[in-house]
Write a protein that holds these residues in place. Structure first.
Motif, PDB file in Angstrom:
ATOM      1  N   GLY A   1       0.769  -1.239   0.000  1.00  0.00           N
ATOM      2  CA  GLY A   1       0.000   0.000   0.000  1.00  0.00           C
ATOM      3  C   GLY A   1       0.792   1.276   0.000  1.00  0.00           C
ATOM      4  N   VAL A   2       2.128   1.208  -0.070  1.00  0.00           N
ATOM      5  CA  VAL A   2       2.938   2.427  -0.057  1.00  0.00           C
ATOM      6  C   VAL A   2       2.786   3.142  -1.400  1.00  0.00           C
ATOM      7  N   PRO A   3       2.406   4.421  -1.408  1.00  0.00           N
ATOM      8  CA  PRO A   3       2.325   5.181  -2.654  1.00  0.00           C
ATOM      9  C   PRO A   3       3.693   5.264  -3.326  1.00  0.00           C
ATOM     10  N   ALA A   4       3.690   5.347  -4.649  1.00  0.00           N
ATOM     11  CA  ALA A   4       4.955   5.360  -5.381  1.00  0.00           C
ATOM     12  C   ALA A   4       4.868   6.271  -6.596  1.00  0.00           C
ATOM     13  N   LEU A   5       6.015   6.799  -6.968  1.00  0.00           N
ATOM     14  CA  LEU A   5       6.145   7.550  -8.224  1.00  0.00           C
ATOM     15  C   LEU A   5       7.190   6.871  -9.087  1.00  0.00           C
ATOM     16  N   ASN A   6       7.041   7.025 -10.385  1.00  0.00           N
ATOM     17  CA  ASN A   6       8.017   6.544 -11.350  1.00  0.00           C
ATOM     18  C   ASN A   6       8.600   7.741 -12.066  1.00  0.00           C
ATOM     19  N   LEU A   7       9.899   7.990 -11.854  1.00  0.00           N
ATOM     20  CA  LEU A   7      10.610   9.033 -12.578  1.00  0.00           C
ATOM     21  C   LEU A   7      11.155   8.364 -13.842  1.00  0.00           C
ATOM     22  N   MET A   8      10.410   8.462 -14.911  1.00  0.00           N
ATOM     23  CA  MET A   8      10.590   7.649 -16.109  1.00  0.00           C
ATOM     24  C   MET A   8      11.819   8.104 -16.900  1.00  0.00           C
ATOM     25  N   GLN A   9      12.793   7.204 -17.000  1.00  0.00           N
ATOM     26  CA  GLN A   9      14.026   7.511 -17.730  1.00  0.00           C
ATOM     27  C   GLN A   9      13.955   7.003 -19.161  1.00  0.00           C
ATOM     28  N   ASP A  10      14.677   7.673 -20.033  1.00  0.00           N
ATOM     29  CA  ASP A  10      14.791   7.236 -21.423  1.00  0.00           C
ATOM     30  C   ASP A  10      15.662   5.985 -21.453  1.00  0.00           C
ATOM     31  N   GLY A  11      15.033   4.849 -21.733  1.00  0.00           N
ATOM     32  CA  GLY A  11      15.754   3.584 -21.735  1.00  0.00           C
ATOM     33  C   GLY A  11      16.021   3.043 -23.123  1.00  0.00           C
ATOM     34  N   THR A  12      16.064   3.926 -24.124  1.00  0.00           N
ATOM     35  CA  THR A  12      16.252   3.494 -25.502  1.00  0.00           C
ATOM     36  C   THR A  12      17.485   2.607 -25.652  1.00  0.00           C
ATOM     37  N   ASP A  13      18.574   2.977 -24.976  1.00  0.00           N
ATOM     38  CA  ASP A  13      19.826   2.227 -25.093  1.00  0.00           C
ATOM     39  C   ASP A  13      20.122   1.352 -23.881  1.00  0.00           C
ATOM     40  N   TYR A  14      19.238   1.363 -22.895  1.00  0.00           N
ATOM     41  CA  TYR A  14      19.514   0.666 -21.644  1.00  0.00           C
ATOM     42  C   TYR A  14      19.782  -0.818 -21.843  1.00  0.00           C
ATOM     43  N   PHE A  15      18.984  -1.456 -22.689  1.00  0.00           N
ATOM     44  CA  PHE A  15      19.128  -2.903 -22.865  1.00  0.00           C
ATOM     45  C   PHE A  15      20.217  -3.277 -23.870  1.00  0.00           C
ATOM     46  N   ASP A  16      20.970  -2.281 -24.338  1.00  0.00           N
ATOM     47  CA  ASP A  16      22.230  -2.568 -25.029  1.00  0.00           C
ATOM     48  C   ASP A  16      23.314  -2.941 -24.011  1.00  0.00           C
ATOM     49  N   LEU A  17      23.170  -2.442 -22.789  1.00  0.00           N
ATOM     50  CA  LEU A  17      24.218  -2.542 -21.769  1.00  0.00           C
ATOM     51  C   LEU A  17      23.841  -3.464 -20.612  1.00  0.00           C
ATOM     52  N   HIS A  18      22.585  -3.508 -20.295  1.00  0.00           N
ATOM     53  CA  HIS A  18      22.001  -4.215 -19.161  1.00  0.00           C
ATOM     54  C   HIS A  18      22.497  -5.661 -19.064  1.00  0.00           C
ATOM     55  N   HIS A  19      23.116  -6.009 -17.911  1.00  0.00           N
ATOM     56  CA  HIS A  19      23.543  -7.386 -17.615  1.00  0.00           C
ATOM     57  C   HIS A  19      24.653  -7.895 -18.544  1.00  0.00           C
ATOM     58  N   THR A  20      25.448  -6.979 -19.090  1.00  0.00           N
ATOM     59  CA  THR A  20      26.519  -7.383 -20.014  1.00  0.00           C
ATOM     60  C   THR A  20      27.881  -6.879 -19.530  1.00  0.00           C
ATOM     61  N   PRO A  21      28.970  -7.352 -20.174  1.00  0.00           N
ATOM     62  CA  PRO A  21      30.297  -6.800 -19.871  1.00  0.00           C
ATOM     63  C   PRO A  21      30.422  -5.323 -20.229  1.00  0.00           C
ATOM     64  N   ASP A  22      29.494  -4.814 -21.042  1.00  0.00           N
ATOM     65  CA  ASP A  22      29.531  -3.410 -21.469  1.00  0.00           C
ATOM     66  C   ASP A  22      28.927  -2.455 -20.454  1.00  0.00           C
ATOM     67  N   ASP A  23      28.440  -2.954 -19.342  1.00  0.00           N
ATOM     68  CA  ASP A  23      27.852  -2.082 -18.316  1.00  0.00           C
ATOM     69  C   ASP A  23      28.975  -1.455 -17.497  1.00  0.00           C
ATOM     70  N   THR A  24      29.560  -0.392 -18.064  1.00  0.00           N
ATOM     71  CA  THR A  24      30.722   0.258 -17.472  1.00  0.00           C
ATOM     72  C   THR A  24      30.546   1.769 -17.442  1.00  0.00           C
ATOM     73  N   PHE A  25      31.349   2.421 -16.634  1.00  0.00           N
ATOM     74  CA  PHE A  25      31.192   3.849 -16.345  1.00  0.00           C
ATOM     75  C   PHE A  25      31.274   4.731 -17.584  1.00  0.00           C
ATOM     76  N   ASP A  26      32.091   4.356 -18.555  1.00  0.00           N
ATOM     77  CA  ASP A  26      32.282   5.205 -19.731  1.00  0.00           C
ATOM     78  C   ASP A  26      31.009   5.388 -20.552  1.00  0.00           C
ATOM     79  N   LYS A  27      29.995   4.561 -20.318  1.00  0.00           N
ATOM     80  CA  LYS A  27      28.740   4.665 -21.064  1.00  0.00           C
ATOM     81  C   LYS A  27      27.812   5.737 -20.498  1.00  0.00           C
ATOM     82  N   VAL A  28      28.173   6.315 -19.357  1.00  0.00           N
ATOM     83  CA  VAL A  28      27.280   7.237 -18.653  1.00  0.00           C
ATOM     84  C   VAL A  28      27.583   8.676 -19.051  1.00  0.00           C
TER      85      VAL A  28
END
Length: 468
Positions: free
Chosen positions: A414-441
């Protein structure tokens, strides 16, 4: 039908009369002015980016049960204290640990080719020397469902569906069933192992790992994700009329019972210290990269938001801001479930005023969405937040939300929540891979996130009304 319509109208009239009797508390001009000042200062502040740089460089990957995870917990405690949080503490989370050790795959027939794979979370091992078998191709999970039980004896089931690229990440859920439940279905069909095209949108030879629906122990059969180019290669071989035979060697290890931690920092509320606004990210990561976008960015944004508000107002907000760095999210929201269960047990779940988690990378925020748990009389507050975020490129959005993966157990209570919706167009290029590194930010995107999260968090903590 007419009786149903009359009943519905009566219910709406009753609801309207009840809501009309409830006070609607406006966001004060002073709060709006302070929030606007904070927003304009935060958009030029690099603290979230610098915190992320420290986490990914000085710690790196933070898979549960590894030295990296322990170092991440120690880093979180030390960093929250250095940032000036009023209270910093940890809570133990019990779980069963699992790690990968050997990952190797090769096409043997019709031509020898190495492939790039990774074990899915809690995958069982193949025999020590690996296993060799022909693959049987299924275009998606539904196609495998149609196969007869025990029809794949001596074979490897291969699911090749590709995830759809969408800004809001909406293609993830439909594709993800192959990863989460495919191992059970493959076992039911008699397969020796499951091989899936990675649940991701890139075309790099970077396989995407991820959790299965196994809470403890191992999957029903060895479960493996194949890089997207290698999955395409298998499909092309079959288009040429070949039946590929492959060798898989996956060795994993169950660590047995281990203890991880949720790391928590608080900015104590000046008037209502027992009422908390929850923000956070998950501190653990998969072991393939350094966990920059999943979810180091969310950790850094939440930590920076709390510290920024603390250091840029003359007095603390009315309510407590609680920054939670959840543990063991990747293996099944383990830290989040433990946190919610503990609050339900001690009766403090009602003190959670509203919350949100940043766990969708480091892209800019473009929308603000509220959950069905937010009361009608508090929606104007969310509208005010969106209006102040407007010049940051954020607009008010409809729909429902849990507020992020680690907020799911709290939202269910029952806790109220908000979603601060981020642009995830490229997120799943990196997600859970060896490419998930700081230089992509992108540092500019991190500044925008800090400004947006500051608006939400400060108003939620300062507004005296109830979101429930």
């Amino acid at each position: 039908m007419k009786l149903i319509k009359l009943a519905a109208i009566a219910a709406c009239v009753l609801s309207a009369s009840v809501f009309a009797n409830d006070p609607i508390i406006p966001v004060s001009p002073e709060t709006k002015a302070t929030t606007t000042t904070l927003r304009d200062k935060a958009i030029n502040d690099n603290s979230a980016y610098q915190i992320l740089k420290s986490l990914t460089t000085e710690v790196g990957a933070r898979h549960p049960g590894t030295p990296g995870e322990k170092a991440g917990i120690e880093w979180g405690i030390k960093k929250l204290k250095a940032l000036g949080f009023d209270k910093v503490y940890t809570e133990d989370v019990k779980m069963n640990g699992w790690v990968r050790e050997v990952e190797k795959a090769e096409i043997l027939v019709p031509s020898y080719q190495k492939m790039v794979i990774t074990a899915l979370g809690r995958s069982k091992s193949t025999p020590k020397g690996g296993l060799e078998a022909d693959i049987v191709h299924f275009k998606n999970y539904a196609a495998l469902e149609k196969a007869a039980d025990n029809s794949l004896k001596g074979k490897i089931a291969f699911i090749s569906n590709r995830m759809e690229r969408l800004k809001n990440g909406g293609g993830y859920g439909p594709a993800n069933i192959a990863r989460s439940k495919g191992h059970e279905l493959a076992a039911q069909k008699g397969a020796e192992a499951l091989l899936i095209r990675s649940i991701g949108t890139d075309d790099h030879r970077n396989p995407h790992t991820g959790a299965t629906n196994v809470a403890m122990g191992y999957t029903a059969v060895p479960a493996v994700a194949l890089s997207n180019p290698d999955a395409d290669q298998l499909v092309r071989l079959m288009e040429f009329g070949h039946t590929p035979k492959i060798r898989l060697n996956i060795q994993t290890k169950d660590l047995g019972p281990i203890v991880t931690k949720n790391v928590i920092g608080e900015i104590t509320g000046r008037e209502l210290p027992n009422e908390v606004v929850v923000i956070g990210g998950h501190l653990d990561s998969w072991d393939l990269g350094t966990g920059a976008v999943d979810d180091g960015a969310g950790v850094a944004i939440a930590m920076a938001t709390g510290a920024f508000i603390k250091n840029n107002v003359t007095v603390n907000p009315r309510r407590t801001i609680r920054v939670i760095l959840w543990g063991a999210e990747e293996l099944g929201l383990i830290g989040a479930r433990a946190y919610a269960k503990a609050r339900q047990a001690d009766g403090t779940i009602a003190n959670h005023v509203i919350g949100s988690e940043s766990d969708f990378g480091a892209g800019p925020v473009y929308g603000l969405q509220s959950s069905k748990n937010v009361s009608v009389n508090a929606l104007h507050v969310v509208d005010t937040m969106a209006a102040i975020m407007g010049n940051l490129g954020v607009s008010r959005r409809g729909g429902d939300t849990s507020g992020g993966p680690d907020m799911i157990p709290l939202a269910a209570l029952g806790v109220p929540a908000l979603n601060l919706m981020q642009d995830g167009t490229d997120y799943f290029d990196l997600h859970h891979t060896p490419d998930d590194t700081f230089d992509k930010v992108n540092p500019e995107h991190m500044r925008q996130n800090l400004a947006v999260w500051t608006v939400f968090t400060y108003i939620a903590a300062e507004w005296p009304g109830s979101f429930k």
